[in-house]
Design a protein around this motif. Structure first.
Motif, PDB file in Angstrom:
ATOM      1  N   ALA A 152       0.823  -1.217   0.000  1.00 25.57           N
ATOM      2  CA  ALA A 152       0.000   0.000   0.000  1.00 25.57           C
ATOM      3  C   ALA A 152       0.856   1.265   0.000  1.00 25.57           C
ATOM      4  O   ALA A 152       0.522   2.244  -0.670  1.00 25.57           O
ATOM      5  N   ALA A 153       1.960   1.269   0.724  1.00 27.11           N
ATOM      6  CA  ALA A 153       2.829   2.450   0.761  1.00 27.11           C
ATOM      7  C   ALA A 153       3.406   2.733  -0.626  1.00 27.11           C
ATOM      8  O   ALA A 153       3.535   3.898  -1.028  1.00 27.11           O
ATOM      9  N   ASN A 154       3.746   1.701  -1.369  1.00 26.13           N
ATOM     10  CA  ASN A 154       4.258   1.883  -2.735  1.00 26.13           C
ATOM     11  C   ASN A 154       3.159   2.411  -3.653  1.00 26.13           C
ATOM     12  O   ASN A 154       3.418   3.247  -4.521  1.00 26.13           O
ATOM     13  N   ALA A 155       1.946   1.921  -3.475  1.00 23.17           N
ATOM     14  CA  ALA A 155       0.818   2.400  -4.286  1.00 23.17           C
ATOM     15  C   ALA A 155       0.573   3.878  -4.013  1.00 23.17           C
ATOM     16  O   ALA A 155       0.369   4.665  -4.948  1.00 23.17           O
ATOM     17  N   ALA A 156       0.606   4.277  -2.743  1.00 27.44           N
ATOM     18  CA  ALA A 156       0.416   5.686  -2.397  1.00 27.44           C
ATOM     19  C   ALA A 156       1.521   6.546  -3.007  1.00 27.44           C
ATOM     20  O   ALA A 156       1.256   7.637  -3.528  1.00 27.44           O
ATOM     21  N   SER A 157       2.737   6.053  -2.987  1.00 25.92           N
ATOM     22  CA  SER A 157       3.858   6.780  -3.583  1.00 25.92           C
ATOM     23  C   SER A 157       3.688   6.899  -5.095  1.00 25.92           C
ATOM     24  O   SER A 157       3.949   7.962  -5.678  1.00 25.92           O
TER      25      SER A 157
END
Length: 100
Positions: free
Chosen positions: A33-38
């Motif tokens: 999820a953190a990569n998707a947000a980035s």
């Protein structure tokens, strides 16, 4: 494997050069999820910097929570981020405002 900036530039180019599909869906394929947000932040940055209009970005629940946990507002550079509980591992980029 392509770097985040290259992926973001590629998505921005598709958004600039094609009016369909609307919205433009991007499948995340088990991306954290953190990569998707980035990725969402980077695509918005690339679009704004290139003068490409974005009306909104719709994200799944996990991406939304990663975004909020980073202390970010539900928008980036004036582009609203919308949570859609129906999405799974997908981000949707909207070029045009929703019809009333």
């Amino acid at each position: 494997m392509a770097e985040l900036k290259e992926i973001s530039i590629g998505i921005a180019q598709v958004l600039q050069n094609s009016k369909i599909p609307e919205p433009l869906p991007v499948q995340l394929w088990n991306e954290p999820a953190a990569n998707a947000a980035s990725l969402v932040r980077h695509v918005i940055d690339e679009c704004i910097d290139a003068g490409i209009s974005l009306a909104a970005v719709r994200v799944d629940e996990d991406c939304w929570h990663a975004w909020v946990l980073d202390g970010l507002e539900p928008a980036h550079r004036g582009v609203p981020l919308q949570r859609d509980r129906q999405l799974r591992q997908t981000v949707e980029f909207y070029r045009f405002p929703a019809a009333a």
